[in-house]
Scaffold this active site. Structure first.
Site, mmCIF file in Angstrom:
data_model
loop_
_atom_site.group_PDB
_atom_site.id
_atom_site.type_symbol
_atom_site.label_atom_id
_atom_site.label_comp_id
_atom_site.label_asym_id
_atom_site.label_seq_id
_atom_site.Cartn_x
_atom_site.Cartn_y
_atom_site.Cartn_z
ATOM 1 N N TYR A 15 17.789 50.306 -6.782
ATOM 2 C CA TYR A 15 17.773 49.580 -8.050
ATOM 3 C C TYR A 15 18.871 50.084 -8.973
ATOM 4 O O TYR A 15 19.505 49.304 -9.688
ATOM 5 C CB TYR A 15 16.404 49.732 -8.726
ATOM 6 C CG TYR A 15 15.292 49.011 -8.008
ATOM 7 C CD1 TYR A 15 15.044 47.663 -8.232
ATOM 8 C CD2 TYR A 15 14.489 49.688 -7.093
ATOM 9 C CE1 TYR A 15 14.024 46.989 -7.562
ATOM 10 C CE2 TYR A 15 13.460 49.035 -6.420
ATOM 11 C CZ TYR A 15 13.241 47.690 -6.651
ATOM 12 O OH TYR A 15 12.238 47.038 -5.980
ATOM 13 N N ASN A 74 12.499 36.633 -9.010
ATOM 14 C CA ASN A 74 13.335 35.871 -8.089
ATOM 15 C C ASN A 74 12.526 34.762 -7.413
ATOM 16 O O ASN A 74 11.588 35.047 -6.665
ATOM 17 C CB ASN A 74 13.906 36.831 -7.033
ATOM 18 C CG ASN A 74 14.689 36.130 -5.938
ATOM 19 O OD1 ASN A 74 15.095 34.987 -6.079
ATOM 20 N ND2 ASN A 74 14.884 36.844 -4.841
ATOM 21 N N CYS A 95 15.956 40.075 -2.397
ATOM 22 C CA CYS A 95 15.469 41.179 -3.222
ATOM 23 C C CYS A 95 14.662 42.183 -2.399
ATOM 24 O O CYS A 95 14.449 43.320 -2.851
ATOM 25 C CB CYS A 95 14.655 40.653 -4.393
ATOM 26 S SG CYS A 95 13.301 39.550 -3.933
ATOM 27 N N HIS A 96 14.221 41.805 -1.189
ATOM 28 C CA HIS A 96 13.483 42.757 -0.348
ATOM 29 C C HIS A 96 14.381 43.883 0.147
ATOM 30 O O HIS A 96 13.895 44.907 0.630
ATOM 31 C CB HIS A 96 12.854 42.033 0.852
ATOM 32 C CG HIS A 96 13.844 41.405 1.790
ATOM 33 N ND1 HIS A 96 14.426 40.178 1.531
ATOM 34 C CD2 HIS A 96 14.359 41.825 2.976
ATOM 35 C CE1 HIS A 96 15.254 39.874 2.522
ATOM 36 N NE2 HIS A 96 15.231 40.862 3.408
ATOM 37 N N GLU A 151 14.818 42.890 10.083
ATOM 38 C CA GLU A 151 16.269 43.011 9.987
ATOM 39 C C GLU A 151 16.786 44.320 10.604
ATOM 40 O O GLU A 151 17.944 44.686 10.425
ATOM 41 C CB GLU A 151 16.701 42.886 8.521
ATOM 42 C CG GLU A 151 16.359 41.521 7.938
ATOM 43 C CD GLU A 151 16.815 41.343 6.496
ATOM 44 O OE1 GLU A 151 17.516 42.236 5.981
ATOM 45 O OE2 GLU A 151 16.488 40.299 5.889
#
Length: 217
Positions: free
Chosen positions: A142, A165, A173-174, A200
């Site tokens: 962040y 979001n 945003c994850h 991912e």
């Protein structure tokens, strides 16, 4: 489902230290346009639960919200009120968004290729535009996101913009974590955030009761 092999823990630590890459496709502050015309919505079943996919009349992605169940009429109306746009009589414009989300969850897509029109303030647009610079399997903190947005002291505001979001997964945003590697907050729930990161190829350890975090060992 094809899922990429996990990155090494040293790679994970390096990603938390690396600044966001510049992305020519990322909108500058306030560059996201407003949704056009009535909205179309489709309900999509995913490994993370139900997802409400919303596009405007030109097929631009407006929202993709997790839900505990398929959208009822009341939930559709609440979402339309929050987005400030009425619903269209059919779901045809949302088909491109649904197709690309399905490809992502099948492990066949790493980059989304469609126009984005998420409603939000200029600051939130700036944060979301920077998030588009995070590639598949890449993370940042962040604090680093705040620096990239031009205000190193704005970590809390950046976190709030992430929470607001309307297009999670597409505006990723994850992929934003605490500087310690903790997954921290996620509007869709930490279990979903962990699933998306693992999908991912990012190694996540722990569970919600023992603090989910990036594997930095």
């Amino acid at each position: 489902m094809s899922i990429a092999a996990p990155h090494s823990s040293s790679d994970a630590a390096a990603r938390l230290e690396r600044p966001l890459a510049a992305n020519a496709a990322s909108p500058s502050q306030g560059a996201f346009e407003s949704p056009r015309g009535p909205l179309s919505m489709a309900t999509l079943e995913t490994p993370c639960g139900w997802l409400l996919a919303v596009s405007d009349s030109e097929g631009a992605a407006v929202a993709a919200q997790f839900s505990a169940q398929p959208a009822a009429a009341e939930e559709r109306q609440k979402l339309a009120t929050r987005l400030g746009t009425p619903w269209a009589p059919d779901e045809q414009p949302v088909s491109l968004l649904v197709t690309q989300l399905e490809e992502y969850f099948r492990g066949e897509r790493r980059v989304f290729d469609l126009p984005l029109r998420p409603p939000g303030t200029a600051f939130r647009h700036r944060v979301w535009g920077q998030l588009l610079g995070l590639s598949f399997g890449e993370t940042c903190s962040y604090g680093e996101l705040a620096v990239t947005c031009g205000d190193p002291k704005a970590s809390r505001a950046v976190g709030a913009a992430n929470g607001a979001n309307p297009l999670p997964i597409i505006i990723p945003c994850h992929r934003v974590l605490a500087s310690t590697g903790l997954l921290h907050g996620y509007a869709g729930g930490l279990d979903r955030k962990a699933w998306l990161l693992r999908h991912e190829g990012i190694s996540v350890v722990g569970d919600e009761s023992s603090q989910l975090r990036l594997d930095l060992t």
